[in-house]
Design a protein around this motif. Sequence first.
Motif, PDB file in Angstrom:
ATOM      1  N   GLY A  83       0.813  -1.208   0.000  1.00  0.00           N
ATOM      2  CA  GLY A  83       0.000   0.000   0.000  1.00  0.00           C
ATOM      3  C   GLY A  83       0.845   1.255   0.000  1.00  0.00           C
ATOM      4  N   PHE A  84       1.943   1.238   0.761  1.00  0.00           N
ATOM      5  CA  PHE A  84       2.896   2.361   0.762  1.00  0.00           C
ATOM      6  C   PHE A  84       3.450   2.578  -0.638  1.00  0.00           C
ATOM      7  CE2 PHE A  84       7.080   4.176   1.054  1.00  0.00           C
ATOM      8  CZ  PHE A  84       6.987   5.141   2.050  1.00  0.00           C
ATOM      9  N   LEU A  85       3.878   1.485  -1.288  1.00  0.00           N
ATOM     10  CA  LEU A  85       4.448   1.587  -2.631  1.00  0.00           C
ATOM     11  C   LEU A  85       3.417   2.044  -3.645  1.00  0.00           C
ATOM     12  CD1 LEU A  85       6.735  -1.581  -2.760  1.00  0.00           C
ATOM     13  CD2 LEU A  85       7.462   0.813  -2.688  1.00  0.00           C
ATOM     14  N   GLU A  86       2.176   1.594  -3.494  1.00  0.00           N
ATOM     15  CA  GLU A  86       1.137   1.989  -4.442  1.00  0.00           C
ATOM     16  C   GLU A  86       0.939   3.498  -4.437  1.00  0.00           C
ATOM     17  OE1 GLU A  86      -3.391   2.356  -5.447  1.00  0.00           O
ATOM     18  OE2 GLU A  86      -2.340   2.888  -3.623  1.00  0.00           O
ATOM     19  N   THR A  87       0.876   4.092  -3.256  1.00  0.00           N
ATOM     20  CA  THR A  87       0.709   5.540  -3.146  1.00  0.00           C
ATOM     21  C   THR A  87       1.924   6.273  -3.701  1.00  0.00           C
ATOM     22  OG1 THR A  87      -0.582   5.169  -1.136  1.00  0.00           O
ATOM     23  CG2 THR A  87       0.163   7.412  -1.553  1.00  0.00           C
ATOM     24  N   PHE A  88       3.104   5.782  -3.363  1.00  0.00           N
ATOM     25  CA  PHE A  88       4.341   6.412  -3.831  1.00  0.00           C
ATOM     26  C   PHE A  88       4.480   6.304  -5.345  1.00  0.00           C
ATOM     27  CE2 PHE A  88       8.733   5.451  -5.138  1.00  0.00           C
ATOM     28  CZ  PHE A  88       9.293   6.705  -4.973  1.00  0.00           C
ATOM     29  N   LEU A  89       4.275   5.102  -5.910  1.00  0.00           N
ATOM     30  CA  LEU A  89       4.504   4.883  -7.334  1.00  0.00           C
ATOM     31  C   LEU A  89       3.477   5.615  -8.191  1.00  0.00           C
ATOM     32  CD1 LEU A  89       5.354   1.072  -7.251  1.00  0.00           C
ATOM     33  CD2 LEU A  89       6.953   2.978  -7.533  1.00  0.00           C
ATOM     34  N   THR A  90       2.226   5.640  -7.751  1.00  0.00           N
ATOM     35  CA  THR A  90       1.203   6.345  -8.517  1.00  0.00           C
ATOM     36  C   THR A  90       1.500   7.839  -8.576  1.00  0.00           C
ATOM     37  OG1 THR A  90      -0.459   4.713  -7.845  1.00  0.00           O
ATOM     38  CG2 THR A  90      -1.263   6.800  -8.717  1.00  0.00           C
ATOM     39  N   THR A  91       1.848   8.423  -7.441  1.00  0.00           N
ATOM     40  CA  THR A  91       2.176   9.849  -7.417  1.00  0.00           C
ATOM     41  C   THR A  91       3.418  10.139  -8.239  1.00  0.00           C
ATOM     42  OG1 THR A  91       1.273   9.936  -5.174  1.00  0.00           O
ATOM     43  CG2 THR A  91       2.574  11.821  -5.896  1.00  0.00           C
ATOM     44  N   ASN A  92       4.414   9.292  -8.118  1.00  0.00           N
ATOM     45  CA  ASN A  92       5.650   9.481  -8.868  1.00  0.00           C
ATOM     46  C   ASN A  92       5.403   9.403 -10.366  1.00  0.00           C
ATOM     47  OD1 ASN A  92       8.347   9.732  -9.528  1.00  0.00           O
ATOM     48  ND2 ASN A  92       9.041   8.247  -8.032  1.00  0.00           N
ATOM     49  N   SER A  93       4.534   8.484 -10.786  1.00  0.00           N
ATOM     50  CA  SER A  93       4.210   8.364 -12.216  1.00  0.00           C
ATOM     51  C   SER A  93       3.527   9.618 -12.730  1.00  0.00           C
ATOM     52  CB  SER A  93       3.308   7.149 -12.442  1.00  0.00           C
ATOM     53  OG  SER A  93       3.954   5.951 -12.079  1.00  0.00           O
ATOM     54  N   MET A  94       2.559  10.128 -11.966  1.00  0.00           N
ATOM     55  CA  MET A  94       1.862  11.346 -12.391  1.00  0.00           C
ATOM     56  C   MET A  94       2.824  12.521 -12.522  1.00  0.00           C
ATOM     57  SD  MET A  94      -1.631  11.237 -10.132  1.00  0.00           S
ATOM     58  CE  MET A  94      -2.827   9.918 -10.274  1.00  0.00           C
ATOM     59  N   LEU A  95       3.689  12.687 -11.549  1.00  0.00           N
ATOM     60  CA  LEU A  95       4.636  13.804 -11.587  1.00  0.00           C
ATOM     61  C   LEU A  95       5.675  13.619 -12.692  1.00  0.00           C
ATOM     62  CD1 LEU A  95       5.189  14.399  -7.758  1.00  0.00           C
ATOM     63  CD2 LEU A  95       3.737  15.690  -9.324  1.00  0.00           C
ATOM     64  N   SER A  96       6.023  12.375 -13.009  1.00  0.00           N
ATOM     65  CA  SER A  96       6.947  12.123 -14.116  1.00  0.00           C
ATOM     66  C   SER A  96       6.326  12.537 -15.440  1.00  0.00           C
ATOM     67  CB  SER A  96       7.328  10.637 -14.157  1.00  0.00           C
ATOM     68  OG  SER A  96       8.033  10.261 -12.994  1.00  0.00           O
ATOM     69  N   MET A  97       5.024  12.277 -15.616  1.00  0.00           N
ATOM     70  CA  MET A  97       4.336  12.723 -16.830  1.00  0.00           C
ATOM     71  C   MET A  97       4.305  14.245 -16.900  1.00  0.00           C
ATOM     72  SD  MET A  97       1.160  10.063 -16.690  1.00  0.00           S
ATOM     73  CE  MET A  97       1.473   8.438 -15.980  1.00  0.00           C
ATOM     74  N   ALA A  98       4.097  14.893 -15.760  1.00  0.00           N
ATOM     75  CA  ALA A  98       4.133  16.355 -15.725  1.00  0.00           C
ATOM     76  C   ALA A  98       5.523  16.868 -16.089  1.00  0.00           C
ATOM     77  CB  ALA A  98       3.708  16.858 -14.349  1.00  0.00           C
ATOM     78  N   ALA A  99       6.568  16.179 -15.595  1.00  0.00           N
ATOM     79  CA  ALA A  99       7.940  16.588 -15.920  1.00  0.00           C
ATOM     80  C   ALA A  99       8.220  16.440 -17.412  1.00  0.00           C
ATOM     81  CB  ALA A  99       8.932  15.756 -15.103  1.00  0.00           C
ATOM     82  N   LEU A 100       7.720  15.372 -18.030  1.00  0.00           N
ATOM     83  CA  LEU A 100       7.888  15.186 -19.469  1.00  0.00           C
ATOM     84  C   LEU A 100       7.188  16.299 -20.251  1.00  0.00           C
ATOM     85  CD1 LEU A 100       7.458  11.316 -19.786  1.00  0.00           C
ATOM     86  CD2 LEU A 100       9.462  12.634 -20.497  1.00  0.00           C
ATOM     87  N   SER A 101       6.019  16.714 -19.780  1.00  0.00           N
ATOM     88  CA  SER A 101       5.309  17.787 -20.466  1.00  0.00           C
ATOM     89  C   SER A 101       6.065  19.113 -20.335  1.00  0.00           C
ATOM     90  CB  SER A 101       3.889  17.923 -19.905  1.00  0.00           C
ATOM     91  OG  SER A 101       3.900  18.448 -18.588  1.00  0.00           O
ATOM     92  N   ILE A 102       6.670  19.355 -19.191  1.00  0.00           N
ATOM     93  CA  ILE A 102       7.475  20.572 -19.009  1.00  0.00           C
ATOM     94  C   ILE A 102       8.676  20.556 -19.949  1.00  0.00           C
ATOM     95  CG2 ILE A 102       8.941  21.823 -17.377  1.00  0.00           C
ATOM     96  CD1 ILE A 102       7.046  20.958 -15.155  1.00  0.00           C
ATOM     97  N   ASP A 103       9.303  19.385 -20.090  1.00  0.00           N
ATOM     98  CA  ASP A 103      10.441  19.256 -20.992  1.00  0.00           C
ATOM     99  C   ASP A 103      10.046  19.569 -22.430  1.00  0.00           C
ATOM    100  OD1 ASP A 103      13.285  17.990 -21.561  1.00  0.00           O
ATOM    101  OD2 ASP A 103      11.881  17.038 -22.948  1.00  0.00           O
TER     102      ASP A 103
END
Length: 337
Positions: A83-103
Amino acid sequence: MSIWEVILAFVVVVLMLVALLANVLVLMCFLYSADIRKQVPGLFILNLTFCNLLMTVLNMPLTLAGIIYKSQPGGDQVCHTVGFLETFLTTNSMLSMAALSIDRWIAVVFPLSYHSKMRYRDAALILSYTWLHSVSFPIVAASLSWVGFHHLYASCTLYNKRPEDRTQFVIFTGVFHTLSFLLSLIVLCFTYLKVLKVARFHCKRIDVITMQTLVLLVDIHPSVRERCLEEQKRRRQRATKKISTFIGTFILCFAPYVITRLVELSSVVHISSHWGIISKCLAYSKVASDPFVYSLLRHQYRKTWKDIINKILKRSSINSSALTNESHNRNILQLNE
């Protein structure tokens, strides 16, 4: 198991297989191609692939077990960790997509200063913030015992079992989804709409030049003129389709799950367990679609995995081109004879 549960279990299995194969292929392309590793967006794609692979091998199998057995898979310690990893990985994935869009936004809107604005050091700082942001929420949830097996989603995730903590959990959940899903969505919309605006501007300039050329070439064949006009149409639609895919898949996959999590906080609305699992499967589908949306359908990645396949089959791209040239020369000699 009911027929619905069998279908949902089958969907999870298919998503697992597709996500595993696709993300492993992206990782192989990253390790194989030096050109991909040199590019700054490659760091964001690598981070996204890392999150997707962990989600595939850790969270999705336990959700499958939860659907089949209708109970918590493994002990409490395992469920809390997942459950800890699920919350961490989902948030990290969303922010990674945001970082790609900024790039992409910096590369398209500020092309002359891209290499000074987006260096490896800058990408590393963005990734550091992404990890810090992503890990803070599951740490808070775990410290307050808000992680456990949720029957509505048949998975180990954020879950509050104590009625006395309901108000605090509602506030935490609202803040969490606002700073993960909503923030990432706002960044995606802002950056990609700016990219689309620039792309349309360049398309208009190219269209003007093309039309002027077609007017000057009065003797041009009608079929050539038609192909030029068709290429204009495809050029205008290409950027729109790509950006619609980036934003559309994000909303389609994550929005139902996030909305369900927020509606669930209200004691008035009853949510079916089947819908809860379906919304979870939609969120998992992003893990399977990301490799195609961001990597495998791009020309550079297609060329790389084709080279990998050729190498596995003992046919390098160099030998293939040599054989092609030899065949071409042989055909010329036969014509001369």
